[in-house]
Enzyme design. Structure first.
Site, PDB file in Angstrom:
ATOM      1  CE  LYS A 104      -2.038   2.172   3.200  1.00  0.00           C
ATOM      2  NZ  LYS A 104      -1.395   3.948   2.288  1.00  0.00           N
ATOM      3  N   GLY A 139       7.897   4.446   8.060  1.00  0.00           N
ATOM      4  CA  GLY A 139       7.192   5.813   8.167  1.00  0.00           C
ATOM      5  C   GLY A 139       6.617   6.524   9.964  1.00  0.00           C
ATOM      6  CB  SER A 140       5.171   9.066  11.702  1.00  0.00           C
ATOM      7  OG  SER A 140       3.551   7.948  11.775  1.00  0.00           O
ATOM      8  CB  THR A 141       7.960   7.152  15.930  1.00  0.00           C
ATOM      9  OG1 THR A 141       9.367   6.713  15.359  1.00  0.00           O
ATOM     10  CG2 THR A 141       8.189   6.353  17.219  1.00  0.00           C
ATOM     11  CD  GLU A 142       1.349   9.887  15.362  1.00  0.00           C
ATOM     12  OE1 GLU A 142       1.881  10.497  14.750  1.00  0.00           O
ATOM     13  OE2 GLU A 142      -0.165  10.669  15.937  1.00  0.00           O
ATOM     14  N   GLY A 145       3.851   3.690  13.776  1.00  0.00           N
ATOM     15  CA  GLY A 145       4.994   2.401  14.186  1.00  0.00           C
ATOM     16  C   GLY A 145       4.607   1.632  15.380  1.00  0.00           C
ATOM     17  CD  GLU A 204      13.620   3.833   8.033  1.00  0.00           C
ATOM     18  OE1 GLU A 204      13.340   4.645   9.080  1.00  0.00           O
ATOM     19  OE2 GLU A 204      13.736   3.892   6.500  1.00  0.00           O
ATOM     20  CB  CYS A 228      13.697   9.264   7.712  1.00  0.00           C
ATOM     21  SG  CYS A 228      14.539   7.805   6.807  1.00  0.00           S
ATOM     22  CD  GLU A 265      11.130  12.030  11.688  1.00  0.00           C
ATOM     23  OE1 GLU A 265       9.875  11.381  11.721  1.00  0.00           O
ATOM     24  OE2 GLU A 265      12.417  11.680  10.967  1.00  0.00           O
TER      25      GLU A 265
HETATM   26  P1  ADP Z   1       3.072  11.041   7.777  1.00  0.00           P
HETATM   27  O1  ADP Z   1       2.021  11.051   8.788  1.00  0.00           O
HETATM   28  O2  ADP Z   1       4.121  11.424   7.679  1.00  0.00           O
HETATM   29  O3  ADP Z   1       1.986  11.410   6.749  1.00  0.00           O
HETATM   30  P2  ADP Z   1       2.396   8.359   8.588  1.00  0.00           P
HETATM   31  O4  ADP Z   1       3.573   7.468   9.238  1.00  0.00           O
HETATM   32  O5  ADP Z   1       1.325   8.563   9.184  1.00  0.00           O
HETATM   33  O6  ADP Z   1       3.515   9.557   7.773  1.00  0.00           O
HETATM   34  O7  ADP Z   1       2.396   7.344   6.987  1.00  0.00           O
HETATM   35  C1  ADP Z   1       3.353   7.038   6.498  1.00  0.00           C
HETATM   36  C2  ADP Z   1       2.248   5.167   6.189  1.00  0.00           C
HETATM   37  O8  ADP Z   1       2.026   4.516   7.020  1.00  0.00           O
HETATM   38  C3  ADP Z   1       0.990   5.159   5.048  1.00  0.00           C
HETATM   39  O9  ADP Z   1       0.801   4.662   3.856  1.00  0.00           O
HETATM   40  C4  ADP Z   1       0.182   6.047   5.983  1.00  0.00           C
HETATM   41  O10 ADP Z   1      -1.239   5.812   5.188  1.00  0.00           O
HETATM   42  C5  ADP Z   1      -0.070   4.155   6.377  1.00  0.00           C
HETATM   43  N1  ADP Z   1      -0.977   4.819   7.874  1.00  0.00           N
HETATM   44  C6  ADP Z   1      -0.664   5.768   8.585  1.00  0.00           C
HETATM   45  N2  ADP Z   1      -1.755   5.745   9.092  1.00  0.00           N
HETATM   46  C7  ADP Z   1      -1.046   3.707   9.454  1.00  0.00           C
HETATM   47  C8  ADP Z   1      -2.030   3.194  10.046  1.00  0.00           C
HETATM   48  N3  ADP Z   1      -3.107   3.303  11.066  1.00  0.00           N
HETATM   49  N4  ADP Z   1      -2.332   1.850  10.623  1.00  0.00           N
HETATM   50  C9  ADP Z   1      -1.315   1.285   8.937  1.00  0.00           C
HETATM   51  N5  ADP Z   1      -0.373   1.848   8.105  1.00  0.00           N
HETATM   52  C10 ADP Z   1      -0.747   3.472   8.614  1.00  0.00           C
HETATM   53 MG    MG Z   2       0.414  10.554   9.945  1.00  0.00          MG
END
Ligand code: ADP
Ligand code: MG
Length: 497
Positions: free
Chosen positions: A193, A246-249, A251, A268, A302, A399
């Protein structure tokens, strides 16, 4: 700020005007709901295309296709050399369509097309070629036992199964390649995705993967939002492993969602990487290095060098030099070949970054250069240098993911204290050390708690080098041989003789 807007070439235009559907089970299909979402060009804020939007039913269909391809399809059973040839071919096809892919990536993400071509596209092709070679080299070992009796024991490295790949918007094609290529080499099948901000290059890659002739269902590609399609993947019992960048949050959310079937995870995540500059450096070499470390890809990296610690004797020269480079960087629309820095990916991201700059000002940082969002179309932010920052400021702790450098002076020669300053962050993705003293460089390298340490360079990445984080920057490593820990299970086979 150059506001010339250019048109993409014929191939990219043709792609933009085609229907943009998912690749599931070897077919291009629409979303079950019939829903689509809009993709925006961050250089102008104008609509670029519409793509199909996946919900949990499309995820089910994609996982079912990957499951069939893994459980009964040819891919995991194929001769390694045949897998190698098909993976290599994807790399060749990427190269053959390099300019088109670079334009699609630039339009979708905002990064300069010249960068997309030599970094994103070139390294994506290289990742498929490098990883293809591992298909024929992954194996187990024989292990001598001490237990009484005669045994023959050996290990097998088997594919982990169906992988769910979730990628972010900063390097959409490249990070898809980081994930797809090794998972393919290991014999896995997968669902990828893309990020909702940047779904386009993955859809063009899906067409190239079809053209390469992979068996149906081995690679399935969908577009959709994180909270819906992404969350459905992380909770899905048919997926054996999630590879996430993606983001630590997010993750942390994924760790919770994956608990249901204890799926394997590689994560990551974010970073706040220090650059430590010692008094003996050649300032003329450090300045462009440090500027590149923070401003490359609009700072949406990152492992960006976002905290600069320079020794008091060189601090002013280094900061002045970096600020001078920053003030001369040519901002412009992504397709203009003269552009050196494009817009941020979205209005939301620009607001986030501007919010941090504002907080930095309020908490007492001095804006040496930049600090503004230029008027006009597009989500631009000036390359910004903040000086006089210190460890308690929000801009130093969190960050930013934008072109904002925090510069702080240090006056110390104790390596443990210098390491403690560099390590004073919940993240541990990367760091760089700038010195001509090889003892200092290698001593500090061992004291820094980060997955990548660069000496007199920053962001030096290679398909052969493992990359990933200590601490809250994640779990596991991508690239190099190490990535196969993420995509294989080890089986111990023991025969009593
Ligand atoms: P940013 O906040 O910088 O967009 P994210 O970590 O939110 O970074 O996004 C990175 C990826 O994770 C994207 O493909 C996003 O669609 C996906 N994503 C965001 N929230 C969730 C979630 N709750 N579960 C799975 N994937 C997610
Ligand atoms: Mg996000």
């Amino acid at each position: 700020m150059d506001s010339t807007v250019m048109k993409p070439g014929g191939a990219a235009q043709a792609f933009l005007s085609r229907a943009k559907r998912f690749l599931i089970g070897g077919e291009f299909v629409e979303s079950i709901s019939g829903k689509t979402f809009e993709v925006v060009d961050p250089s102008t804020g104008n609509a670029l295309a519409r793509v199909c939007e996946a919900d949990h039913r499309d995820v089910d269909a994609a996982v079912a296709a990957a499951r069939r391809a893994f459980d009964t399809g040819p891919w995991p059973r194929m001769k390694p050399a045949e897998r190698q040839a098909l993976i290599w071919k994807i790399g060749e096809l990427i190269d053959r369509h390099a300019q088109e892919l670079a334009e699609i990536e630039a339009l979708d993400n905002g990064k300069p097309v010249t960068i997309a071509r030599v970094v994103d596209v070139a390294y994506s092709a290289e990742m498929f070629r490098y990883m293809s070679g591992w298909a024929t080299k992954l194996g187990g070992r024989t292990i001598p036992l001490s237990a009484p009796g005669d045994y023959l024991s050996y290990t097998l490295r088997e594919p982990v199964g169906v992988v769910g790949h979730i990628v972010p918007w900063n390097f959409p094609l490249l990070l898809a390649a980081w994930k797809l290529a090794p998972a393919l080499a290991a014999g896995c099948t997968m669902v990828l995705k893309s990020a909702e901000q940047t779904p386009l290059s993955a859809l063009r890659l899906a067409e190239l993967i079809q053209e390469a002739g992979l068996p149906p269902g081995v690679v399935n590609i969908i577009s959709g939002f994180g909270e819906t399609a992404g969350a459905a993947m992380c909770a899905h019992d048919g997926i054996d492993k999630i590879a996430f960048t993606g983001s630590t949050e997010v993750g942390k959310l994924i760790v919770k969602a994956a608990a249901g079937n204890l799926k394997r995870l590689s994560l990551e995540l974010g970073g706040k990487s220090p650059m430590v500059v010692f008094p003996d450096v050649d300032v003329a070499q450090v300045v462009p290095g440090a500027a590149g470390a923070i401003f490359f890809n609009q700072g949406e990296v990152c492992s960006a060098g976002s905290r600069l610690y320079a020794h008091r004797s060189v601090f002013d020269k280094v900061v002045e030099g970096v600020a001078e480079i920053a003030s001369k960087i040519k901002l412009g629309s992504s397709l203009n070949p003269a552009t050196e820095m494009g817009p941020l990916v979205s209005e939301e991201q620009r607001a986030r970054v501007m919010g941090y700059i504002e907080k930095g000002r309020k908490e007492g940082a001095a804006v040496v250069t930049g600090g503004n969002a230029p008027n006009g179309l597009g989500y631009f932010v000036q390359p910004t240098v903040l000086a006089g920052t210190h460890k308690d400021m929000t801009v130093v702790r969190e960050e930013i993911f934008g072109p904002v450098l925090c510069a702080e002076r240090f006056d110390d020669d104790d390596l443990d204290r210098i390491a403690a300053m560099a390590n004073n962050t919940p993240y541990g993705l990367a760091a760089s050390i700038w010195t001509r003293d090889i003892s200092i460089a290698h001593k500090l390298a061992t004291r820094i708690r980060a997955g990548s340490v660069w000496i007199n360079c920053h962001n030096a990445l290679d398909a052969a080098l493992p990359f990933g984080g200590f601490k809250q920057s994640g779990w596991g490593r991508e690239m190099g041989e190490e990535v196969f820990h993420a995509y294989t299970e080890v089986k111990a086979v023991t025969a009593a003789l």
